[in-house]
Design a protein around this motif. Structure first.
Motif, PDB file in Angstrom:
ATOM      1  N   GLU A  60      -2.002  -7.972  12.806  1.00 19.86           N
ATOM      2  CA  GLU A  60      -2.798  -8.274  13.987  1.00 19.86           C
ATOM      3  C   GLU A  60      -3.139  -7.033  14.797  1.00 19.86           C
ATOM      4  O   GLU A  60      -4.300  -6.811  15.148  1.00 19.86           O
ATOM      5  N   HIS A  61      -2.149  -6.213  15.086  1.00 21.59           N
ATOM      6  CA  HIS A  61      -2.408  -5.053  15.951  1.00 21.59           C
ATOM      7  C   HIS A  61      -3.022  -3.883  15.199  1.00 21.59           C
ATOM      8  O   HIS A  61      -3.669  -3.029  15.816  1.00 21.59           O
ATOM      9  N   HIS A  62      -2.808  -3.824  13.880  1.00 23.31           N
ATOM     10  CA  HIS A  62      -3.332  -2.689  13.134  1.00 23.31           C
ATOM     11  C   HIS A  62      -4.244  -3.119  11.984  1.00 23.31           C
ATOM     12  O   HIS A  62      -4.670  -2.265  11.196  1.00 23.31           O
ATOM     13  N   ARG A  63      -4.528  -4.410  11.881  1.00 24.94           N
ATOM     14  CA  ARG A  63      -5.475  -4.926  10.881  1.00 24.94           C
ATOM     15  C   ARG A  63      -5.125  -4.509   9.467  1.00 24.94           C
ATOM     16  O   ARG A  63      -6.003  -4.251   8.639  1.00 24.94           O
ATOM     17  N   GLY A  64      -3.834  -4.423   9.197  1.00 18.32           N
ATOM     18  CA  GLY A  64      -3.394  -4.038   7.867  1.00 18.32           C
ATOM     19  C   GLY A  64      -2.848  -5.213   7.092  1.00 18.32           C
ATOM     20  O   GLY A  64      -3.027  -6.373   7.459  1.00 18.32           O
ATOM     21  N   GLN A  65      -2.173  -4.917   6.002  1.00 21.67           N
ATOM     22  CA  GLN A  65      -1.572  -5.947   5.163  1.00 21.67           C
ATOM     23  C   GLN A  65      -0.159  -5.508   4.788  1.00 21.67           C
ATOM     24  O   GLN A  65       0.109  -4.312   4.609  1.00 21.67           O
ATOM     25  N   ILE A  66       0.733  -6.462   4.685  1.00 22.22           N
ATOM     26  CA  ILE A  66       2.102  -6.206   4.255  1.00 22.22           C
ATOM     27  C   ILE A  66       2.502  -7.281   3.262  1.00 22.22           C
ATOM     28  O   ILE A  66       2.200  -8.465   3.450  1.00 22.22           O
ATOM     29  N   ALA A  67       3.145  -6.869   2.169  1.00 26.91           N
ATOM     30  CA  ALA A  67       3.597  -7.797   1.138  1.00 26.91           C
ATOM     31  C   ALA A  67       4.967  -7.350   0.659  1.00 26.91           C
ATOM     32  O   ALA A  67       5.412  -6.218   0.918  1.00 26.91           O
ATOM     33  N   VAL A  68       5.648  -8.258  -0.018  1.00 27.98           N
ATOM     34  CA  VAL A  68       7.002  -7.976  -0.476  1.00 27.98           C
ATOM     35  C   VAL A  68       7.143  -8.401  -1.929  1.00 27.98           C
ATOM     36  O   VAL A  68       6.598  -9.426  -2.354  1.00 27.98           O
ATOM     37  N   THR A  69       7.837  -7.594  -2.723  1.00 28.49           N
ATOM     38  CA  THR A  69       8.245  -7.933  -4.084  1.00 28.49           C
ATOM     39  C   THR A  69       9.738  -7.682  -4.170  1.00 28.49           C
ATOM     40  O   THR A  69      10.246  -6.678  -3.644  1.00 28.49           O
ATOM     41  N   SER A  70      10.454  -8.558  -4.848  1.00 23.79           N
ATOM     42  CA  SER A  70      11.906  -8.441  -4.847  1.00 23.79           C
ATOM     43  C   SER A  70      12.505  -9.056  -6.097  1.00 23.79           C
ATOM     44  O   SER A  70      11.924  -9.968  -6.701  1.00 23.79           O
ATOM     45  N   ASP A  71      13.670  -8.527  -6.451  1.00 21.87           N
ATOM     46  CA  ASP A  71      14.481  -9.067  -7.537  1.00 21.87           C
ATOM     47  C   ASP A  71      15.932  -9.029  -7.083  1.00 21.87           C
ATOM     48  O   ASP A  71      16.404  -8.039  -6.513  1.00 21.87           O
ATOM     49  N   ILE A  72      16.660 -10.094  -7.359  1.00 19.22           N
ATOM     50  CA  ILE A  72      18.031 -10.213  -6.867  1.00 19.22           C
ATOM     51  C   ILE A  72      18.899  -9.035  -7.327  1.00 19.22           C
ATOM     52  O   ILE A  72      19.715  -8.488  -6.557  1.00 19.22           O
ATOM     53  N   ASN A  73      18.727  -8.607  -8.564  1.00 17.78           N
ATOM     54  CA  ASN A  73      19.609  -7.579  -9.139  1.00 17.78           C
ATOM     55  C   ASN A  73      19.057  -6.165  -9.018  1.00 17.78           C
ATOM     56  O   ASN A  73      19.788  -5.206  -9.297  1.00 17.78           O
ATOM     57  N   ILE A  74      17.781  -6.045  -8.636  1.00 18.04           N
ATOM     58  CA  ILE A  74      17.177  -4.708  -8.596  1.00 18.04           C
ATOM     59  C   ILE A  74      16.983  -4.224  -7.173  1.00 18.04           C
ATOM     60  O   ILE A  74      17.300  -3.089  -6.819  1.00 18.04           O
ATOM     61  N   GLY A  75      16.472  -5.074  -6.301  1.00 20.17           N
ATOM     62  CA  GLY A  75      16.229  -4.683  -4.924  1.00 20.17           C
ATOM     63  C   GLY A  75      14.917  -5.235  -4.414  1.00 20.17           C
ATOM     64  O   GLY A  75      14.318  -6.149  -5.008  1.00 20.17           O
ATOM     65  N   THR A  76      14.441  -4.630  -3.328  1.00 20.09           N
ATOM     66  CA  THR A  76      13.254  -5.134  -2.640  1.00 20.09           C
ATOM     67  C   THR A  76      12.331  -3.973  -2.320  1.00 20.09           C
ATOM     68  O   THR A  76      12.780  -2.878  -1.985  1.00 20.09           O
ATOM     69  N   THR A  77      11.009  -4.258  -2.409  1.00 18.73           N
ATOM     70  CA  THR A  77       9.993  -3.264  -2.076  1.00 18.73           C
ATOM     71  C   THR A  77       9.005  -3.887  -1.116  1.00 18.73           C
ATOM     72  O   THR A  77       8.472  -4.982  -1.379  1.00 18.73           O
ATOM     73  N   PHE A  78       8.737  -3.207  -0.013  1.00 18.53           N
ATOM     74  CA  PHE A  78       7.710  -3.624   0.948  1.00 18.53           C
ATOM     75  C   PHE A  78       6.480  -2.745   0.741  1.00 18.53           C
ATOM     76  O   PHE A  78       6.581  -1.499   0.735  1.00 18.53           O
ATOM     77  N   HIS A  79       5.322  -3.385   0.579  1.00 18.13           N
ATOM     78  CA  HIS A  79       4.055  -2.692   0.377  1.00 18.13           C
ATOM     79  C   HIS A  79       3.211  -2.859   1.635  1.00 18.13           C
ATOM     80  O   HIS A  79       2.963  -3.982   2.075  1.00 18.13           O
ATOM     81  N   ILE A  80       2.753  -1.762   2.195  1.00 16.05           N
ATOM     82  CA  ILE A  80       2.002  -1.795   3.454  1.00 16.05           C
ATOM     83  C   ILE A  80       0.687  -1.045   3.254  1.00 16.05           C
ATOM     84  O   ILE A  80       0.664   0.075   2.710  1.00 16.05           O
ATOM     85  N   GLU A  81      -0.409  -1.674   3.680  1.00 12.34           N
ATOM     86  CA  GLU A  81      -1.733  -1.041   3.691  1.00 12.34           C
ATOM     87  C   GLU A  81      -2.202  -0.923   5.134  1.00 12.34           C
ATOM     88  O   GLU A  81      -2.250  -1.916   5.860  1.00 12.34           O
ATOM     89  N   LEU A  82      -2.567   0.277   5.529  1.00 17.06           N
ATOM     90  CA  LEU A  82      -3.055   0.531   6.896  1.00 17.06           C
ATOM     91  C   LEU A  82      -4.437   1.170   6.818  1.00 17.06           C
ATOM     92  O   LEU A  82      -4.557   2.369   6.533  1.00 17.06           O
ATOM     93  N   PRO A  83      -5.518   0.398   7.004  1.00 22.08           N
ATOM     94  CA  PRO A  83      -6.870   0.967   6.929  1.00 22.08           C
ATOM     95  C   PRO A  83      -7.134   1.907   8.089  1.00 22.08           C
ATOM     96  O   PRO A  83      -6.755   1.641   9.229  1.00 22.08           O
ATOM     97  N   LEU A  84      -7.795   3.015   7.800  1.00 22.14           N
ATOM     98  CA  LEU A  84      -8.078   3.999   8.847  1.00 22.14           C
ATOM     99  C   LEU A  84      -9.128   3.520   9.826  1.00 22.14           C
ATOM    100  O   LEU A  84      -9.191   4.004  10.949  1.00 22.14           O
ATOM    101  N   ASN A  85      -9.992   2.587   9.398  1.00 22.97           N
ATOM    102  CA  ASN A  85     -11.035   2.103  10.307  1.00 22.97           C
ATOM    103  C   ASN A  85     -10.559   0.962  11.181  1.00 22.97           C
ATOM    104  O   ASN A  85     -11.355   0.309  11.848  1.00 22.97           O
TER     105      ASN A  85
END
Length: 504
Positions: A474-499
């Motif tokens: 909302e405040h930065h008009r970006g996107q955030i997503a998550v991928t995870s596996d119980i035995n491996i860990g978690t990764t957060f993916h964030i996109e922040l458009p410059l415009n």
């Protein structure tokens, strides 16, 4: 002979007007006259002869004059009778003429009355026709006006009859479904628009209750709809009017205002808490420092006490750091964005997390091995500095909590942070090798979390990142997503458009 002539006259007087009756009378008289003349012709001729055979001219003259007189008398009688008959016929004709004239006058008067009535009726009919024409014009105008209103409404409007057949379909319904009005009318709703979030059970319930109903339909962060159902029971045929209002922008704006108010309140609260905590913390740290210095050089019994005081001083300094961070958060929060170097902000937040974040189990953020992969020549990013720092602290705290739950031997806690620039946007990836999330946890990670009576003593806030999601989307008009596996860990993916600064 005279008697026969008189008989003939009487027969002709009594004759009918028909030609056949008159013809029969003359035939009868001629037949009688012929028979009589044939029988009496010999005697009649002897009457006009002398004994010596000479003609009695005196008798002939007298007879001829008698015959002439009788003939003239008959002619006069005939003329008199004809005159009388003619007068009677004339009177009858006059009576007939008078009757006809009276009837003509009556008929004329009747026709005049009918004509006047017809003219009045025509006038009334013309007035009715004019009123009907005006009414038709007004109805057409009203229908066109209502059609324009329906077409101009910022809502999807769908009219259904009792059998769920479409009777109204406005322009926004065409845009929402991709089906034109002519193709949609007189068809079942779910055959034309199967994606509509309604069921026949809901429509039946509205018709049975006879009251309007509003249904909320949304997918968090993507769309929000208010679906209003209005039953039609006063018309000739029962039906339902469906209004679908796309309130996504309004809802997002409301959420932004609410979250900004929350953030502002948090800033004020953080400032007040920091100022309230500053004086007692200073006194506590000073007292602990003085007690530690006074115990230096003492025996082993006092060494444990000194270690506890050293630990208390570290906790006090940690509290000071939290207080300064709260003050920075309260001081830097505002409506203006600032261009920052994202890698510098991440490095500063990592240092801050190393001094602030720890787990009750004893695991500290400073114990985690941090791996950084930063692209070169990254552009600056316009953002709210305090919000972005809060975002990274929240993700780092989530990583620490997940790592603290690992029970594997020879486990090396690792946190990897990557920053790259592609397609006019900054791409961030924050990955840890702690305990991953299940599918259900991944689906609810960005939803708000509420404590109940049983879990109020446990800290579950790290399992929800709704405020972080709001800051990014909302405040930065970006996107955030998550991928995870119980035995491996978690990764957060964030996109922040410059415009995002220009489109915010």
């Amino acid at each position: 002979m005279i008697s026969f002539l008189l008989y003939k006259i009487e027969i002709r007087i009594e004759m009918k007007r028909g030609s056949r009756v008159m013809t029969k009378g003359w035939l009868g008289f001629g037949s009688l006259l012929y028979l009589y003349s044939a029988a009496a012709s010999a005697n009649l001729l002897n009457y006009f002869k002398e004994e010596d055979g000479s003609t009695k001219w005196q008798y002939v003259a007298n007879f001829s004059s008698s015959i002439l007189i009788i003939t003239l008398s008959l002619v006069l009688i005939k003329l008199f009778i004809s005159q009388r008959r003619l007068e009677r016929v004339n009177r009858q004709l006059e009576q007939v003429r008078d009757g006809l004239e009276q009837r003509v006058r009556e008929r004329t008067a009747t026709l005049n009355g009918y004509n006047e009535l017809l003219q009045e009726t025509n006038s009334l009919l013309e007035g009715e026709i004019e009123q009907h024409r005006q009414t038709t014009t007004r109805l057409q105008s009203s229908e066109a006006y209502l059609y324009c209103i329906i077409e101009s409404m910022p809502l999807v409007l769908i009219g259904l009859n009792r059998h769920n057949t479409i009777s109204h379909w406005n322009r926004l319904a065409e845009l929402a479904s991709g089906v034109e009005r002519e193709q949609a009318l007189r068809h079942n709703l779910w055959e034309i628009y199967p994606a509509i979030p309604l069921s026949t059970t809901q429509l039946e319930a509205v018709l049975q209750r006879g009251k309007p109903e509003t249904i909320k339909h949304c997918q968090r962060g993507h769309y929000y709809y208010d679906i209003m159902l209005f039953p039609l029971r006063q018309s000739e045929e029962e039906g339902v009017v469906i209004l679908i209002d796309d309130v996504t922008q309004r809802k997002l704006s409301e959420n932004r205002l609410i979250q900004r108010d929350k953030m502002a309140s948090m800033g004020e609260l953080a400032s007040a808490m920091a100022h309230e905590m500053e004086v007692p913390l200073k006194e506590i740290v000073a007292a602990v420092k003085s007690a530690t210095e006074s115990l230096e050089g003492s025996g082993s019994h006092f060494e444990q006490t000194r270690q506890r005081l050293i630990e208390a001083r570290e906790r006090g300094e940690q509290a000071f750091t939290i207080m300064r961070n709260l003050l920075d958060f309260a001081r830097e929060y505002g409506d203006n964005r600032h261009h920052i170097q994202m890698t510098a902000l991440i490095d500063h937040t990592l240092e801050l997390a190393a001094s602030l974040i720890d787990e009750k189990s004893g695991v500290r953020f400073s114990d985690i091995e941090t791996i950084r992969h930063y692209a070169v020549q990254l552009p600056t990013y316009p953002c709210y500095h305090s919000e972005m720092q809060y975002l990274f602290l929240t993700l780092f705290r989530h990583a620490l909590c997940a790592i603290a739950r690992v029970r594997r031997e020879a486990f090396v806690p690792t946190l990897t942070v990557e920053v790259a620039f592609h397609y006019d946007a900054l791409w961030l990836k924050i990955q840890h090798n702690g305990v991953g999330m299940s599918s259900d946890e991944q689906n609810t990670i960005f939803e708000p979390f509420y404590l109940d009576g049983e879990s109020k003593l446990q800290d579950h806030s790290w399992q929800r990142l709704s405020l972080a999601y709001f800051i990014i989307t909302e405040h930065h008009r970006g996107q955030i997503a998550v991928t995870s596996d119980i035995n491996i860990g978690t990764t957060f993916h964030i996109e922040l458009p410059l415009n995002s600064y220009h489109t915010h």
